[in-house]
Write an enzyme that holds these catalytic residues in place. Structure first.
Site: not given
Length: 391
Positions: A282, A286, A295
């Site tokens: 990805r 998200h 993160y």
């Protein structure tokens, strides 16, 4: 013979030596304990062979796959921009996952049935769902906007993993009806930890359902990496339920098509379910409410950028002289037109009815819901300008 035909034949001949190198690489990978990855097109745009998944697309098919991926990416980018402009409530980008979605979707027959999550915009494109319907849902003016039975493409599922059970039940019905079609359930690596997915695997195996479980492992379940989801590669989980699994290069549109096609044919022939893990990434957040810089490292994304699915297919097309400037320019023009169409459509959509959420909770009304509706209406009115102020 045409120039395209000659190029295709020469590519096939040259892939022999490359195929040997790929075979040696697979043996080396297996010896090191790394899971095997089915690949037919390297990040450098080189065709390679796989003993179990032979695939020899025509030049027209290659150009069609490129067009699908490019238009899907442009639509996705436009949707992200529209959300940032306040036109959509949320958007889940597929950036980087175009090959997994377009490749697997192009393996489907018209009579196969798809159960998506909420990120399968590329699959929706291939199944003929108008992109504006997807945007209407994320704007809050419809609940999907398309008839699932018209495209054999179910409505998006926001509840994580539940669509795998829906797909399994549908596939069981297909088998009972004696049809020879198959079903595909799309889900992500995060959803693979849900109980619904394990239950779907169990029922699919026991009832030998004609379903293909297609997991897009994009490495991150929101902010949790895959290694916190599973102690083994996801595709290996299938063995514990009694059916095969395979890991495919999710950024290789040719491999995704070939592997999914084989899995579908297996399901249609009565051999039961199969798990396909598309190993991809990805590239974006998200959803548009997420900040991936919190993160994951920039170096990780940069390492995956060189594996870009569209770039590798374009490299092949140019190298084999299967796509000239006129073709590439025409796709760019088409993508601009698509972006304008969806942009204009969204901006002319009505604003969502903010109180509609309360209307169908109970058939005959409910005092608590009425109270909550009144509280919410008062909350909304608190944002109205005071008398005499400019709006």
């Amino acid at each position: 013979m045409t120039v395209e035909g000659t190029a295709a034949r020469s590519a096939t001949r040259r892939s022999g030596g490359t195929g040997k190198r790929a075979s040696a690489a697979r043996k080396k990978k297996a010896a090191s304990g790394d899971p095997e990855l089915v690949q037919l097109l390297t990040p450098e745009g080189e065709r390679v062979e796989h003993p179990d998944y032979a695939f020899d697309p025509t030049p027209d098919e290659l150009r069609g796959l490129y067009r699908d991926m490019l238009l899907t990416r442009r639509f996705d980018a436009e949707a992200t921009a529209l959300q940032r402009q306040g036109e959509l409530g949320l958007w889940a980008s597929l950036l980087g996952q175009e090959a997994a979605q377009i490749g697997s979707a192009r393996a489907l027959r018209d009579d196969d049935y798809v159960f998506p999550t909420y990120r399968e915009h590329g699959v929706a494109w291939v199944r003929g769902v108008d992109p504006t319907n997807l945007l209407g849902m994320f704007r809050g003016v419809n609940h999907g906007g398309w008839d699932p039975n018209s495209n054999n493409f179910h409505l998006y599922t926001i509840v994580i993993g539940s669509q795998t059970l829906h797909a399994t039940g549908y596939a069981m019905g297909v088998a009972k009806d004696g049809a020879d079609s198959a079903v595909v359930a799309y889900f992500g690596d995060g959803a693979s930890s849900q109980g619904d997915v394990a239950e779907a695997f169990t029922f699919a195996a026991v009832y030998n359902a004609p379903v293909v479980f297609f997991c897009q492992n994009n490495q991150w379940a929101i902010s949790e990496p895959t290694e916190r989801q599973s102690r083994v590669p996801i595709y290996q989980r299938a063995a514990g339920f009694g059916f095969p699994g395979v890991r495919v290069d999710g950024n290789d549109v040719l491999a995704c098509l070939a592997v999914t096609k084989a899995a579908l044919e297996r399901a249609r022939s009565g051999q039961g379910p199969m798990l396909v893990e598309a190993f991809t990434y990805r590239m974006g957040a998200h959803t548009t409410s997420d900040d991936p810089t919190k993160y994951r490292r920039d170096e990780e994304r940069e390492a995956w950028e060189v594996k870009d699915p569209i770039l590798r297919l374009r490299t092949l097309l140019e190298k084999e002289k299967l796509a000239d400037k006129a073709f590439l320019d025409s796709i760019d023009e088409e993508s601009d037109a698509l972006a304008k169409r969806v942009r204009d459509a969204v901006r002319t959509m009505p604003n969502p009815d903010t109180t509609a959420i309360f209307e169908h909770v109970y058939a005959d009304g409910n005092a608590l819901v009425d109270e909550e509706r009144a509280q919410y209406a008062a909350y909304l009115e608190s944002f109205e300008p005071e008398e005499g102020e400019q709006s």
